[in-house]
Scaffold this motif. Structure first.
Motif, PDB file in Angstrom:
ATOM      1  N   ILE A  54      -0.507  -9.225 -29.034  1.00 18.98           N
ATOM      2  CA  ILE A  54      -1.133  -8.693 -27.829  1.00 18.98           C
ATOM      3  C   ILE A  54      -0.330  -7.474 -27.369  1.00 18.98           C
ATOM      4  CG2 ILE A  54      -1.936  -9.184 -25.508  1.00 18.98           C
ATOM      5  CD1 ILE A  54      -3.266 -10.880 -27.684  1.00 18.98           C
ATOM      6  N   LEU A  55      -0.918  -6.288 -27.491  1.00 19.46           N
ATOM      7  CA  LEU A  55      -0.200  -5.056 -27.180  1.00 19.46           C
ATOM      8  C   LEU A  55      -0.289  -4.671 -25.715  1.00 19.46           C
ATOM      9  CD1 LEU A  55      -1.069  -2.755 -30.212  1.00 19.46           C
ATOM     10  CD2 LEU A  55       0.861  -4.298 -29.918  1.00 19.46           C
ATOM     11  N   LYS A  56      -1.512  -4.671 -25.170  1.00 15.62           N
ATOM     12  CA  LYS A  56      -1.722  -4.253 -23.792  1.00 15.62           C
ATOM     13  C   LYS A  56      -2.658  -5.224 -23.098  1.00 15.62           C
ATOM     14  CE  LYS A  56       0.896  -0.698 -23.640  1.00 15.62           C
ATOM     15  NZ  LYS A  56       2.032  -0.630 -22.693  1.00 15.62           N
ATOM     16  N   VAL A  57      -2.362  -5.548 -21.838  1.00 16.02           N
ATOM     17  CA  VAL A  57      -3.154  -6.522 -21.079  1.00 16.02           C
ATOM     18  C   VAL A  57      -3.399  -6.006 -19.661  1.00 16.02           C
ATOM     19  CG1 VAL A  57      -3.242  -8.864 -20.155  1.00 16.02           C
ATOM     20  CG2 VAL A  57      -2.160  -8.451 -22.370  1.00 16.02           C
ATOM     21  N   HIS A  58      -4.602  -6.274 -19.161  1.00 20.05           N
ATOM     22  CA  HIS A  58      -4.905  -6.018 -17.743  1.00 20.05           C
ATOM     23  C   HIS A  58      -5.492  -7.311 -17.177  1.00 20.05           C
ATOM     24  CE1 HIS A  58      -5.804  -3.207 -14.376  1.00 20.05           C
ATOM     25  NE2 HIS A  58      -6.637  -4.189 -14.065  1.00 20.05           N
ATOM     26  N   ASN A  59      -4.663  -8.066 -16.416  1.00 20.77           N
ATOM     27  CA  ASN A  59      -5.110  -9.292 -15.752  1.00 20.77           C
ATOM     28  C   ASN A  59      -5.454  -8.977 -14.302  1.00 20.77           C
ATOM     29  OD1 ASN A  59      -4.664 -11.447 -17.805  1.00 20.77           O
ATOM     30  ND2 ASN A  59      -2.531 -10.766 -17.666  1.00 20.77           N
ATOM     31  N   LYS A  60      -6.497  -9.625 -13.781  1.00 21.97           N
ATOM     32  CA  LYS A  60      -6.875  -9.415 -12.384  1.00 21.97           C
ATOM     33  C   LYS A  60      -6.230 -10.470 -11.486  1.00 21.97           C
ATOM     34  CE  LYS A  60     -11.159  -6.815 -12.917  1.00 21.97           C
ATOM     35  NZ  LYS A  60     -12.612  -6.749 -12.628  1.00 21.97           N
ATOM     36  N   LYS A  61      -6.856 -11.631 -11.371  1.00 21.80           N
ATOM     37  CA  LYS A  61      -6.367 -12.654 -10.454  1.00 21.80           C
ATOM     38  C   LYS A  61      -5.371 -13.600 -11.119  1.00 21.80           C
ATOM     39  CE  LYS A  61     -10.698 -12.624  -7.806  1.00 21.80           C
ATOM     40  NZ  LYS A  61     -11.866 -13.429  -7.354  1.00 21.80           N
ATOM     41  N   LYS A  62      -5.627 -13.936 -12.367  1.00 23.30           N
ATOM     42  CA  LYS A  62      -4.765 -14.896 -13.068  1.00 23.30           C
ATOM     43  C   LYS A  62      -4.189 -14.262 -14.329  1.00 23.30           C
ATOM     44  CE  LYS A  62      -7.773 -18.769 -11.723  1.00 23.30           C
ATOM     45  NZ  LYS A  62      -8.581 -19.894 -12.240  1.00 23.30           N
ATOM     46  N   THR A  63      -2.993 -14.681 -14.697  1.00 23.02           N
ATOM     47  CA  THR A  63      -2.382 -14.207 -15.936  1.00 23.02           C
ATOM     48  C   THR A  63      -2.819 -15.129 -17.068  1.00 23.02           C
ATOM     49  OG1 THR A  63      -0.479 -13.370 -14.712  1.00 23.02           O
ATOM     50  CG2 THR A  63      -0.222 -13.612 -17.084  1.00 23.02           C
ATOM     51  N   LEU A  64      -3.966 -14.825 -17.641  1.00 24.92           N
ATOM     52  CA  LEU A  64      -4.489 -15.642 -18.738  1.00 24.92           C
ATOM     53  C   LEU A  64      -3.946 -15.193 -20.086  1.00 24.92           C
ATOM     54  CD1 LEU A  64      -8.265 -15.964 -17.707  1.00 24.92           C
ATOM     55  CD2 LEU A  64      -6.374 -17.541 -17.238  1.00 24.92           C
ATOM     56  N   VAL A  65      -3.559 -13.920 -20.168  1.00 28.39           N
ATOM     57  CA  VAL A  65      -3.054 -13.366 -21.420  1.00 28.39           C
ATOM     58  C   VAL A  65      -1.735 -12.661 -21.139  1.00 28.39           C
ATOM     59  CG1 VAL A  65      -3.553 -11.868 -23.389  1.00 28.39           C
ATOM     60  CG2 VAL A  65      -5.431 -13.007 -22.185  1.00 28.39           C
ATOM     61  N   GLU A  66      -0.723 -12.935 -21.956  1.00 28.06           N
ATOM     62  CA  GLU A  66       0.602 -12.350 -21.766  1.00 28.06           C
ATOM     63  C   GLU A  66       0.793 -11.164 -22.693  1.00 28.06           C
ATOM     64  OE1 GLU A  66       3.044 -13.012 -19.757  1.00 28.06           O
ATOM     65  OE2 GLU A  66       2.568 -14.976 -18.882  1.00 28.06           O
ATOM     66  N   GLU A  67       1.125 -10.018 -22.131  1.00 21.83           N
ATOM     67  CA  GLU A  67       1.426  -8.843 -22.948  1.00 21.83           C
ATOM     68  C   GLU A  67       2.690  -9.106 -23.774  1.00 21.83           C
ATOM     69  OE1 GLU A  67       2.566  -4.307 -21.864  1.00 21.83           O
ATOM     70  OE2 GLU A  67       0.602  -5.008 -21.151  1.00 21.83           O
ATOM     71  N   GLY A  68       2.638  -8.773 -25.042  1.00 21.47           N
ATOM     72  CA  GLY A  68       3.781  -8.987 -25.921  1.00 21.47           C
ATOM     73  C   GLY A  68       3.763 -10.318 -26.645  1.00 21.47           C
ATOM     74  N   SER A  69       2.811 -11.186 -26.291  1.00 20.58           N
ATOM     75  CA  SER A  69       2.726 -12.482 -26.965  1.00 20.58           C
ATOM     76  C   SER A  69       2.041 -12.342 -28.319  1.00 20.58           C
ATOM     77  CB  SER A  69       1.957 -13.483 -26.093  1.00 20.58           C
ATOM     78  OG  SER A  69       0.621 -13.041 -25.877  1.00 20.58           O
ATOM     79  N   SER A  70       2.208 -13.338 -29.153  1.00 25.93           N
ATOM     80  CA  SER A  70       1.584 -13.313 -30.474  1.00 25.93           C
ATOM     81  C   SER A  70       1.298 -14.734 -30.932  1.00 25.93           C
ATOM     82  CB  SER A  70       2.479 -12.605 -31.490  1.00 25.93           C
ATOM     83  OG  SER A  70       3.708 -13.289 -31.653  1.00 25.93           O
ATOM     84  N   MET A  71       0.401 -14.846 -31.896  1.00 23.40           N
ATOM     85  CA  MET A  71       0.062 -16.139 -32.462  1.00 23.40           C
ATOM     86  C   MET A  71      -0.549 -15.905 -33.835  1.00 23.40           C
ATOM     87  SD  MET A  71      -3.380 -17.035 -30.225  1.00 23.40           S
ATOM     88  CE  MET A  71      -3.318 -18.746 -30.775  1.00 23.40           C
ATOM     89  N   PRO A  72      -0.616 -16.942 -34.671  1.00 25.81           N
ATOM     90  CA  PRO A  72      -1.261 -16.770 -35.979  1.00 25.81           C
ATOM     91  C   PRO A  72      -2.693 -16.263 -35.796  1.00 25.81           C
ATOM     92  CG  PRO A  72      -0.062 -18.836 -35.923  1.00 25.81           C
ATOM     93  CD  PRO A  72      -0.044 -18.292 -34.517  1.00 25.81           C
ATOM     94  N   LEU A  73      -3.065 -15.267 -36.568  1.00 30.52           N
ATOM     95  CA  LEU A  73      -4.390 -14.663 -36.433  1.00 30.52           C
ATOM     96  C   LEU A  73      -5.492 -15.702 -36.583  1.00 30.52           C
ATOM     97  CD1 LEU A  73      -6.180 -12.138 -36.170  1.00 30.52           C
ATOM     98  CD2 LEU A  73      -5.978 -11.854 -38.654  1.00 30.52           C
ATOM     99  N   SER A  74      -5.311 -16.629 -37.513  1.00 26.99           N
ATOM    100  CA  SER A  74      -6.350 -17.623 -37.791  1.00 26.99           C
ATOM    101  C   SER A  74      -6.624 -18.538 -36.606  1.00 26.99           C
ATOM    102  CB  SER A  74      -5.950 -18.468 -39.003  1.00 26.99           C
ATOM    103  OG  SER A  74      -4.734 -19.152 -38.759  1.00 26.99           O
TER     104      SER A  74
END
Length: 292
Positions: A54-74
């Motif tokens: 995850i390179l860039k994130v724009h969260n509004k009310k909740k932080t559902l996605v963390e910038e800089g995080s990663s996981m197996p693509l599958s």
């Protein structure tokens, strides 16, 4: 507009906004999308076929996605988007859809909604995805989906601009081996912040791959020498000293030394010659011309 500047359309007026790199463009695109689309999280991810970053994130009310995080693509929704193809993949309820209901990541989003579309390079290989995610149900309009497609295309364009710019940077500051342990880097054109950083990175990478005793930096092709350019050249010289490479500077014209006197004084102890032939002779090499 040069290759280090990207322009986009904002509102009804054409406003040219300058960006230094892909990351800055990505952040701006997500901010624009967020103004038009009400979904909580918008993000841009890059994948290498194995990992989804995850390179860039724009969260509004909740932080559902963390910038800089990663996981197996599958195990990611982004993988579903890539497999879906060039059209937006819309999953209105991730807890019920057959593609997502059994995925572990779905546990975090309840009856949430996902939208994603791949971002391609110009040769149609996948760079990653641009996506939207919410833990609540969200309905997309046709205009929303068209906007996602447009932004994906724009990111492809920016990727190619950045790629072309990197190629140009390499061509305008190539490191050319002359003989064992000696190379020259002819610096050509205007030295900007990004070019200077690229040259430094390029030199460090080259020196780490091939043993080098002397690096000749030729500045005869630089459009102008000012205090900023002088500082960058000094930085390159100092870095070379730290890694055990002896710097040699050629091509400094008299007017340059007069215009930036502190630059010349700061180079005390550094080998400075008028041209390449003089530099090689100073280093103990003989330049021989082949007789016909």
């Amino acid at each position: 507009m040069n290759n280090e500047q990207r322009g986009i359309l904002v509102g009804n007026k054409e406003q040219v906004k300058k960006f230094g790199n892909f990351d800055e463009v990505a952040s701006h695109i997500l901010a624009l999308l967020s103004k038009q689309i009400g979904i909580n999280s918008l993000f841009i991810a890059k994948n290498d076929g194995q990992t989804n970053d995850i390179l860039k994130v724009h969260n509004k009310k909740k932080t559902l996605v963390e910038e800089g995080s990663s996981m197996p693509l599958s195990q990611s929704y982004c993988n579903l988007s890539v497999n879906h193809g060039s059209q937006p993949l819309v999953i209105e309820d991730v807890s019920e859809n057959e593609l997502t209901r059994s995925m572990k990541v779905t546990e975090n989003f309840g009856r949430g909604t996902f939208v994603g579309i791949p971002v391609y390079y110009s040769d149609h290989t996948v760079y990653g995805t641009i996506c939207g995610l919410d833990d609540q149900t969200y309905s997309f309009s046709e205009e929303d989906l068209t906007t996602f497609e447009t932004m994906s295309t724009l990111l492809t364009y920016v990727l190619e601009l950045e790629k072309a710019n990197q190629q140009i940077q390499t061509l305008t500051a190539p490191i050319v081996p002359i003989m064992k342990g000696v190379a020259i880097v002819p610096v050509i054109g205007e030295i900007t912040d990004s070019r200077a950083e690229f040259i430094i990175k390029h030199i460090l990478e080259k020196c780490s791959i091939e043993p080098m005793d002397h690096l000749i930096i030729d500045v005869s092709g630089v459009h102008q020498i000012n205090s900023v350019v002088g500082e960058y050249l000094l930085k390159i010289v100092n870095i070379l000293k730290v890694i055990g490479v002896t710097p040699v500077i050629t091509g400094i014209q008299p007017y340059m030394a007069v215009k930036v006197p502190h630059f010349a004084s700061a180079l005390k102890g550094v080998l400075i010659e008028a041209n390449l032939e003089a530099a090689l002779k100073r280093l103990g090499f003989i330049v021989m011309k082949e007789s016909k």
